[in-house]
Design a protein around this motif. Structure first.
Motif, PDB file in Angstrom:
ATOM      1  N   LEU A   1     -18.668 -18.384  29.462  1.00  0.00           N
ATOM      2  CA  LEU A   1     -17.947 -17.732  28.095  1.00  0.00           C
ATOM      3  C   LEU A   1     -18.996 -17.898  27.158  1.00  0.00           C
ATOM      4  N   ASP A   2     -19.629 -19.007  26.794  1.00  0.00           N
ATOM      5  CA  ASP A   2     -20.741 -19.145  25.890  1.00  0.00           C
ATOM      6  C   ASP A   2     -21.846 -18.009  25.989  1.00  0.00           C
ATOM      7  N   ALA A   3     -22.394 -17.850  27.073  1.00  0.00           N
ATOM      8  CA  ALA A   3     -23.197 -16.964  27.412  1.00  0.00           C
ATOM      9  C   ALA A   3     -22.991 -15.426  27.022  1.00  0.00           C
ATOM     10  N   LEU A   4     -21.666 -14.878  27.278  1.00  0.00           N
ATOM     11  CA  LEU A   4     -21.218 -13.892  26.950  1.00  0.00           C
ATOM     12  C   LEU A   4     -21.037 -13.501  25.538  1.00  0.00           C
ATOM     13  N   ALA A   5     -20.514 -14.724  24.859  1.00  0.00           N
ATOM     14  CA  ALA A   5     -20.544 -14.783  23.525  1.00  0.00           C
ATOM     15  C   ALA A   5     -21.806 -14.609  22.677  1.00  0.00           C
ATOM     16  N   LYS A   6     -22.777 -15.161  23.128  1.00  0.00           N
ATOM     17  CA  LYS A   6     -24.208 -14.885  22.559  1.00  0.00           C
ATOM     18  C   LYS A   6     -24.596 -13.608  22.771  1.00  0.00           C
ATOM     19  N   ASP A   7     -23.974 -12.857  23.584  1.00  0.00           N
ATOM     20  CA  ASP A   7     -24.239 -11.432  23.904  1.00  0.00           C
ATOM     21  C   ASP A   7     -23.477 -10.677  23.500  1.00  0.00           C
ATOM     22  N   GLY A   8     -22.355 -11.054  22.515  1.00  0.00           N
ATOM     23  CA  GLY A   8     -21.396 -10.038  21.827  1.00  0.00           C
ATOM     24  C   GLY A   8     -20.447  -9.715  22.522  1.00  0.00           C
ATOM     25  N   LYS A   9     -20.115 -10.356  23.699  1.00  0.00           N
ATOM     26  CA  LYS A   9     -19.187 -10.014  24.600  1.00  0.00           C
ATOM     27  C   LYS A   9     -17.995 -11.149  24.990  1.00  0.00           C
ATOM     28  N   THR A  10     -17.009 -10.713  25.435  1.00  0.00           N
ATOM     29  CA  THR A  10     -16.139 -11.601  25.869  1.00  0.00           C
ATOM     30  C   THR A  10     -15.358 -11.251  27.373  1.00  0.00           C
ATOM     31  N   TRP A  11     -14.719 -12.252  27.640  1.00  0.00           N
ATOM     32  CA  TRP A  11     -14.018 -12.000  29.075  1.00  0.00           C
ATOM     33  C   TRP A  11     -12.372 -11.800  28.821  1.00  0.00           C
ATOM     34  N   ASN A  12     -11.949 -10.698  29.239  1.00  0.00           N
ATOM     35  CA  ASN A  12     -10.496 -10.103  29.005  1.00  0.00           C
ATOM     36  C   ASN A  12      -9.840 -10.597  30.424  1.00  0.00           C
ATOM     37  N   ALA A  13      -9.036 -11.721  30.372  1.00  0.00           N
ATOM     38  CA  ALA A  13      -8.664 -12.310  31.901  1.00  0.00           C
ATOM     39  C   ALA A  13      -7.522 -11.425  31.998  1.00  0.00           C
ATOM     40  N   GLU A  14      -6.686 -10.945  31.096  1.00  0.00           N
ATOM     41  CA  GLU A  14      -5.551 -10.002  31.427  1.00  0.00           C
ATOM     42  C   GLU A  14      -5.945  -8.726  32.068  1.00  0.00           C
TER      43      GLU A  14
END
Length: 85
Positions: A1-14
């Motif tokens: 999740l930290d790697a995604l956030a650094k790239d301006g992204k997030t995981w939508n689990a729903e």
């Protein structure tokens, strides 16, 4: 999740997908939204207070970091109405 956030992204689990992070003002900061005035849509400023109205504007993607961004959206809305009247 930290790697995604650094790239301006997030995981939508729903929805089970990667999404772009959207800017959100911190409590007490100003953000802009498009609202209808007496004659046309225009940009208005609001102070983020985590109210239901703030959450609604954010969920509806009517939530901008700058007045210029909000006014650009308002101008596009006004152009659509002008074409269809």
């Amino acid at each position: 999740l930290d790697a995604l956030a650094k790239d301006g992204k997030t995981w939508n689990a729903e929805l089970k997908r990667i999404e772009k992070l959207r800017w959100r003002a911190k409590a007490g900061e100003i953000y802009y939204s498009v609202s209808q005035s007496a004659e046309k849509a225009k940009a208005f400023s609001y102070k983020e207070g985590h109210s239901e109205y703030d959450r609604m504007r954010y969920r509806l993607a009517n939530y901008y970091q700058t007045e210029k961004q909000a006014q650009s959206a308002a101008d596009r809305i006004n152009a659509i109405f002008a074409e269809n009247l």
